[in-house]
Design a protein around this motif. Sequence first.
Motif, mmCIF file in Angstrom:
data_model
loop_
_atom_site.group_PDB
_atom_site.id
_atom_site.type_symbol
_atom_site.label_atom_id
_atom_site.label_comp_id
_atom_site.label_asym_id
_atom_site.label_seq_id
_atom_site.Cartn_x
_atom_site.Cartn_y
_atom_site.Cartn_z
ATOM 1 N N PHE A 6 -21.676 4.196 13.770
ATOM 2 C CA PHE A 6 -21.803 2.810 13.306
ATOM 3 C C PHE A 6 -20.958 1.858 14.125
ATOM 4 C CE2 PHE A 6 -18.600 4.846 10.636
ATOM 5 C CZ PHE A 6 -17.558 3.949 10.684
ATOM 6 N N LEU A 7 -21.329 0.578 14.035
ATOM 7 C CA LEU A 7 -20.647 -0.503 14.740
ATOM 8 C C LEU A 7 -20.230 -1.546 13.712
ATOM 9 C CD1 LEU A 7 -20.129 -2.355 17.346
ATOM 10 C CD2 LEU A 7 -22.451 -3.153 16.964
ATOM 11 N N ILE A 8 -18.994 -2.018 13.817
ATOM 12 C CA ILE A 8 -18.528 -3.145 13.006
ATOM 13 C C ILE A 8 -18.400 -4.321 13.958
ATOM 14 C CG2 ILE A 8 -16.658 -4.101 11.613
ATOM 15 C CD1 ILE A 8 -15.950 -1.228 10.788
ATOM 16 N N ARG A 9 -19.017 -5.448 13.587
ATOM 17 C CA ARG A 9 -18.944 -6.622 14.458
ATOM 18 C C ARG A 9 -18.876 -7.891 13.626
ATOM 19 N NH1 ARG A 9 -23.554 -9.598 14.623
ATOM 20 N NH2 ARG A 9 -25.503 -8.601 14.018
ATOM 21 N N ASP A 10 -18.379 -8.959 14.256
ATOM 22 C CA ASP A 10 -18.379 -10.272 13.617
ATOM 23 C C ASP A 10 -19.812 -10.770 13.532
ATOM 24 O OD1 ASP A 10 -15.543 -10.637 13.344
ATOM 25 O OD2 ASP A 10 -15.445 -10.983 15.505
ATOM 26 N N ALA A 11 -20.179 -11.298 12.381
ATOM 27 C CA ALA A 11 -21.513 -11.875 12.211
ATOM 28 C C ALA A 11 -21.591 -13.197 12.951
ATOM 29 C CB ALA A 11 -21.810 -12.092 10.728
ATOM 30 N N ASN A 12 -22.790 -13.582 13.323
ATOM 31 C CA ASN A 12 -23.018 -14.891 13.936
ATOM 32 C C ASN A 12 -24.172 -15.578 13.212
ATOM 33 O OD1 ASN A 12 -25.558 -14.166 15.324
ATOM 34 N ND2 ASN A 12 -24.223 -12.826 16.506
ATOM 35 N N VAL A 13 -24.468 -16.788 13.601
ATOM 36 C CA VAL A 13 -25.445 -17.608 12.883
ATOM 37 C C VAL A 13 -26.825 -16.948 12.825
ATOM 38 C CG1 VAL A 13 -26.151 -19.055 14.833
ATOM 39 C CG2 VAL A 13 -26.167 -20.002 12.501
ATOM 40 N N SER A 14 -27.154 -16.127 13.794
ATOM 41 C CA SER A 14 -28.467 -15.461 13.764
ATOM 42 C C SER A 14 -28.530 -14.362 12.702
ATOM 43 C CB SER A 14 -28.814 -14.897 15.145
ATOM 44 O OG SER A 14 -27.942 -13.840 15.472
ATOM 45 N N ASP A 15 -27.385 -14.044 12.077
ATOM 46 C CA ASP A 15 -27.332 -13.000 11.048
ATOM 47 C C ASP A 15 -27.459 -13.539 9.621
ATOM 48 O OD1 ASP A 15 -26.771 -10.776 12.851
ATOM 49 O OD2 ASP A 15 -24.769 -11.650 13.087
#
Length: 162
Positions: A6-15
């Motif tokens: 799995f990957l943890i990432r900061d969300a962005n506006v496209s999410d």
Amino acid sequence: MHNQQFLIRDANVSDVSTIMELIRLKAEFDGCLDFVEATPKKLEDTLFCENPLAFVLLVEIDENPIGFATYHQIYSTFLAQPGIWLDDLYIKAEYRRLGIGEALIKYLCQITKKIGGGRIDWIVATHNDPAIQFYEKMGAQIIQRVRLCRFNREAIMHHVCM
């Protein structure tokens, strides 16, 4: 942050639509779907603006969203330090017990260290024994001597603050 699966990432506006879906799933899990007033537009306006009110971490497996955590910065006068308020942490049921929740908490600890923070606070439902056991296993103190207090919109608009 990467793990084998799995990957943890900061969300962005496209999410935004993904975040909306995960909020609904968490509310359904918590038994309070009727209380969700968030909309994609409200999320976009409050999370992805010049001064975001909160931040979202997404967890993905092969680009498939399976969970999230939302948080914002707080301040402790007792510590004279910032901290993090963990608002939501949710992982889809079929992906629990794979170390994802632990990885999210560790990720939040790194964020807290970066801001010079002294603590991470959150609430957990008193009937959510698996979550309580998970948090305690990770070293959290479950503080019983305090209670959540809230003025809801009705109180703010009509009763308390008139």
